[in-house]
Scaffold this motif. Structure first.
Motif, short mmCIF file in Angstrom:
data_model
loop_
_atom_site.label_atom_id
_atom_site.label_comp_id
_atom_site.label_asym_id
_atom_site.label_seq_id
_atom_site.Cartn_x
_atom_site.Cartn_y
_atom_site.Cartn_z
N ASP A 35 4.49 3.64 17.24
CA ASP A 35 2.99 3.34 17.11
C ASP A 35 2.70 2.77 15.63
O ASP A 35 1.88 1.62 15.53
CB ASP A 35 2.16 4.65 17.27
N LEU A 36 3.26 3.37 14.67
CA LEU A 36 3.02 2.73 13.20
C LEU A 36 3.73 1.26 13.22
O LEU A 36 3.09 0.24 12.61
CB LEU A 36 3.56 3.71 12.32
N LYS A 37 4.83 1.20 13.83
CA LYS A 37 5.72 -0.26 13.67
C LYS A 37 4.92 -1.17 14.58
O LYS A 37 4.89 -2.31 14.12
CB LYS A 37 6.96 -0.01 14.26
N SER A 38 4.15 -0.96 15.50
CA SER A 38 3.44 -1.74 16.37
C SER A 38 2.13 -1.94 15.57
O SER A 38 1.46 -3.14 15.76
CB SER A 38 3.21 -0.98 17.81
N LYS A 55 5.17 -3.87 8.06
CA LYS A 55 6.27 -3.30 7.56
C LYS A 55 6.03 -1.75 7.05
O LYS A 55 4.83 -1.59 6.21
CB LYS A 55 6.78 -4.23 6.55
N ILE A 56 7.00 -0.83 7.46
CA ILE A 56 6.74 0.55 7.03
C ILE A 56 7.95 1.21 6.41
O ILE A 56 9.00 0.81 6.92
CB ILE A 56 6.23 1.50 8.19
N LEU A 57 7.69 1.48 5.29
CA LEU A 57 9.04 1.87 4.33
C LEU A 57 8.87 3.53 4.17
O LEU A 57 8.23 3.66 3.01
CB LEU A 57 9.05 0.78 3.10
N ASN A 58 9.75 4.24 4.72
CA ASN A 58 9.85 5.48 4.41
C ASN A 58 11.04 5.50 3.08
O ASN A 58 12.22 5.02 3.06
CB ASN A 58 10.43 6.34 5.39
N VAL A 59 10.40 6.17 1.90
CA VAL A 59 11.50 5.88 0.66
C VAL A 59 11.83 7.30 0.16
O VAL A 59 12.16 7.42 -1.03
CB VAL A 59 10.95 5.00 -0.33
N GLY A 60 11.32 8.38 1.09
CA GLY A 60 11.58 9.82 0.47
C GLY A 60 12.72 10.44 1.22
O GLY A 60 13.46 9.87 2.07
N ALA A 94 0.86 -1.23 -0.01
CA ALA A 94 0.10 -0.03 -0.05
C ALA A 94 0.86 1.30 -0.03
O ALA A 94 1.98 1.26 0.79
CB ALA A 94 -0.89 0.02 1.28
N PHE A 95 0.80 2.11 -0.76
CA PHE A 95 1.23 3.61 -0.94
C PHE A 95 0.23 4.62 -0.28
O PHE A 95 -0.71 5.03 -0.85
CB PHE A 95 1.74 3.80 -2.32
N TRP A 96 0.89 4.98 0.75
CA TRP A 96 0.28 5.95 1.55
C TRP A 96 0.89 7.32 0.90
O TRP A 96 2.01 7.71 0.86
CB TRP A 96 0.44 6.12 2.94
N THR A 97 0.00 8.52 0.47
CA THR A 97 0.76 9.69 -0.38
C THR A 97 0.72 10.58 0.63
O THR A 97 1.21 11.65 0.28
CB THR A 97 -0.33 10.01 -1.44
N ALA A 98 0.15 10.77 1.90
CA ALA A 98 0.48 11.76 2.95
C ALA A 98 1.63 11.42 3.84
O ALA A 98 2.44 10.43 3.59
CB ALA A 98 -0.96 12.03 3.50
N GLY A 99 1.71 12.11 4.70
CA GLY A 99 2.87 11.67 5.98
C GLY A 99 2.56 10.78 7.14
O GLY A 99 1.37 10.14 7.24
N PRO A 100 3.46 10.43 7.92
CA PRO A 100 3.18 9.45 8.84
C PRO A 100 2.14 10.17 10.09
O PRO A 100 1.50 8.88 10.64
CB PRO A 100 4.53 9.47 9.55
N THR A 101 2.06 11.10 10.36
CA THR A 101 1.14 11.55 11.30
C THR A 101 -0.29 11.40 11.03
O THR A 101 -0.82 10.76 11.67
CB THR A 101 1.51 13.11 11.82
N PRO A 102 -0.60 11.75 9.81
CA PRO A 102 -2.18 11.37 9.57
C PRO A 102 -2.43 9.98 9.30
O PRO A 102 -3.52 9.43 9.73
CB PRO A 102 -2.23 12.04 7.98
N ILE A 103 -1.40 9.11 8.96
CA ILE A 103 -1.74 7.46 8.74
C ILE A 103 -1.80 6.77 10.21
O ILE A 103 -2.76 6.12 10.51
CB ILE A 103 -1.00 6.93 8.06
N SER A 104 -0.95 7.58 11.13
CA SER A 104 -1.29 6.99 12.62
C SER A 104 -2.53 7.54 13.01
O SER A 104 -3.26 6.61 13.77
CB SER A 104 -0.03 7.77 13.28
N VAL A 158 3.65 -1.00 3.85
CA VAL A 158 3.15 0.35 3.82
C VAL A 158 4.13 1.44 3.15
O VAL A 158 5.21 1.58 4.16
CB VAL A 158 2.54 1.00 4.68
N VAL A 159 4.21 1.95 2.32
CA VAL A 159 5.16 2.88 1.61
C VAL A 159 4.68 4.38 1.77
O VAL A 159 3.59 4.73 1.43
CB VAL A 159 5.53 2.53 0.10
N LEU A 160 5.64 5.17 2.30
CA LEU A 160 5.44 6.58 2.54
C LEU A 160 6.65 7.46 1.69
O LEU A 160 7.88 7.12 1.63
CB LEU A 160 5.47 6.90 3.91
N ASN A 161 6.22 8.51 1.38
CA ASN A 161 7.23 9.46 0.62
C ASN A 161 7.81 10.50 1.73
O ASN A 161 6.90 11.62 2.07
CB ASN A 161 6.76 10.38 -0.30
N SER A 162 8.54 9.66 2.81
CA SER A 162 8.82 10.35 3.85
C SER A 162 10.21 9.87 4.32
O SER A 162 10.59 9.18 3.51
CB SER A 162 7.90 10.26 5.21
#
Length: 456
Positions: free
Chosen positions: A232-235, A239-244, A139-149, A216-220
């Motif tokens: 919290d996201l990791k829990s 898997k969370i992948l910041n690629v930005g 899944a590609f999340w187009t916003a930042g880590p705070t909103p997805i949390s 879950v992939v983020l441009n972050s």
């Protein structure tokens, strides 16, 4: 036949707002990093695909990417009411059948079954679809880590606040969620608090489905948010992948025409110009446009204004004519390059996530006027957490509020402090994309994940 020839990554886009473009950029980046034998299919509505692909649903220089149209759910002859959520509701009503049907057709046409689903995170049904096929969902999340949390904590928020229109708790902070003590109830997207529309229910379904994603992939980039948010996201996610910060694809011939913006900027002193852009979807209402024009003219601030809404351009024609010697208005500007230009001193923005990240990488302070979605959260981070910009008094443009904002960022001592803060975040971003940086390593992991193929 090598396993790579059997790899077929199916990318599903959410065809509204700025969502399709970042997903396509990610697909381009993956296609460039993967073997040329790996096939990438980009599924999107016809109207959205026409805006992204020059011709025949192909991209020049990307022979392993092809776009396919899916139904948008709009009945033949349908007349829209003008409600911006109406086409989104019709599209949601057509899912997931439209994607499932088109994917099956493409598999039959090409003889290449899908080996990975890479989708906009909004398309929560991909979790079940991928499980049925027996392939991973990324899944590609187009916003930042705070909103997805915050979305992942929707049930916690509703249990604490309830679904109501109580205006009394707007200033309450969300200190009951890890790392959210600076976020106020007023910053939350309405879709988290009110699960009564097709779109809000889609986002809630997404929050329940994302823990099933392989990643879950983020441009972050690591370090942009409080460690408590990251933990919290990791829990909650596998898997969370910041690629930005993600590199922007090379400008095409039409986009390179915006290069005269850069030569125009070069004729100005350092940090003198205000760059103004509210993204692809937004234009402030007429009274706010007038307030912004009034302050720019009164303070004689040189400006570069990316103004796309031709239906409102007439409101400012007199202003554009009177200030033509100090200002430049264009329909499109090469934003990444503009924000990195030494002559630009401030970015007046709607605070969309991509714009915020590009502002950080350009080292550019912001004046924020958010409108909806995650933009209010981003404004809170920019002003109160990172301290790399300011909001405007009352949340909307007024002449007095804007005058104060420009004074703070461009002409006051606090502006120097803001630039120092943004310099630290910029350094974090640069470290993340170094050869052994976390974002670089995460992207390599992502390439491996989407192109792996279990021949059994």
């Amino acid at each position: 036949m090598s396993a790579e020839k059997n790899v077929h990554v199916a990318a599903f886009a959410f065809p509204f707002g700025s969502h399709p473009t970042p997903l396509l950029h990610l697909v381009q980046r993956l296609a460039a990093a993967a073997s040329p034998a790996v096939r990438f299919s980009y599924f999107n509505t016809a109207g959205s695909n026409r805006k992204l692909f020059p011709a025949a649903n192909l991209l020049p220089g990307h022979d392993n990417i092809k776009a396919y149209d899916v139904e948008d759910g709009v009945p033949e002859g349908h007349v829209f009411s003008g409600n911006p959520l109406e086409p989104i509701g019709l599209f949601i009503g057509a899912t997931p059948q439209n994607f499932k049907k088109r994917l099956e057709e493409v598999v039959e046409e090409t003889g290449s079954k899908a080996t990975c689903l890479l989708t906009d995170a909004f398309l929560w049904f991909a979790a079940e679809m991928a499980e049925e096929i027996g392939i991973p969902w990324v899944a590609f999340w187009t916003a930042g880590p705070t909103p997805i949390s915050l979305h992942l904590n929707t049930d916690v928020i509703l249990a604490k606040l309830g679904q109501n229109d109580d205006k009394q708790n707007q200033d309450q902070t969300l200190d009951f969620i890890p790392g959210m003590s600076a976020v106020h109830v007023a910053d939350l997207p309405q879709e988290i608090l009110h699960l009564d529309t097709p779109f809000s229910r889609l986002l809630y379904s997404m929050s329940l489905a994302l823990p099933r994603a392989a990643a879950v992939v983020l441009n972050s980039f690591d370090g942009i948010v409080d460690a408590a948010v990251e933990n919290d996201l990791k829990s909650k996610l596998r898997k969370i992948l910041n690629v930005g910060p993600s590199p922007h694809p090379p400008l095409n011939e039409e986009e390179r025409g915006g290069g005269d913006c850069l030569s125009w900027l070069s004729n100005h002193p350092a940090a003198a110009v205000a760059y103004i852009s509210f993204g692809t979807m937004l234009t402030p209402p007429p009274p706010e446009l007038s307030a912004l024009a009034e302050v720019l003219e009164e303070k004689k601030i040189p400006y570069l204004w990316s103004f796309r809404d031709n239906s409102k351009r007439h409101l400012l024609e007199g202003f554009f004519e009177r200030t033509s010697s100090v200002g430049k208005v264009v329909e499109w500007a090469p934003q990444v390059e503009v924000l990195a230009h030494s002559s630009v001193g401030v970015f007046v923005t709607h605070c969309g996530w991509n714009s915020v990240v590009e502002s950080i990488t350009g080292g550019m302070p912001m004046i924020c006027r958010p409108f909806f979605g995650d933009q209010m959260i981003n404004r809170r981070l920019v002003e109160d957490v990172w301290r790399i910009g300011v909001g405007v008094e009352g949340g909307s443009f007024s002449a007095s509020g804007l005058a104060k904002a420009f004074d703070v960022v461009m002409f006051g001592e606090k502006g120097k402090e803001i630039r120092g803060n943004i310099g630290k975040l910029r350094e974090c971003a640069n470290i993340a994309i170094e050869e052994n940086g976390t974002s670089t390593q995460n992207f390599k992991s992502l390439v491996g994940l989407v192109t792996s193929y279990d021949q059994d």
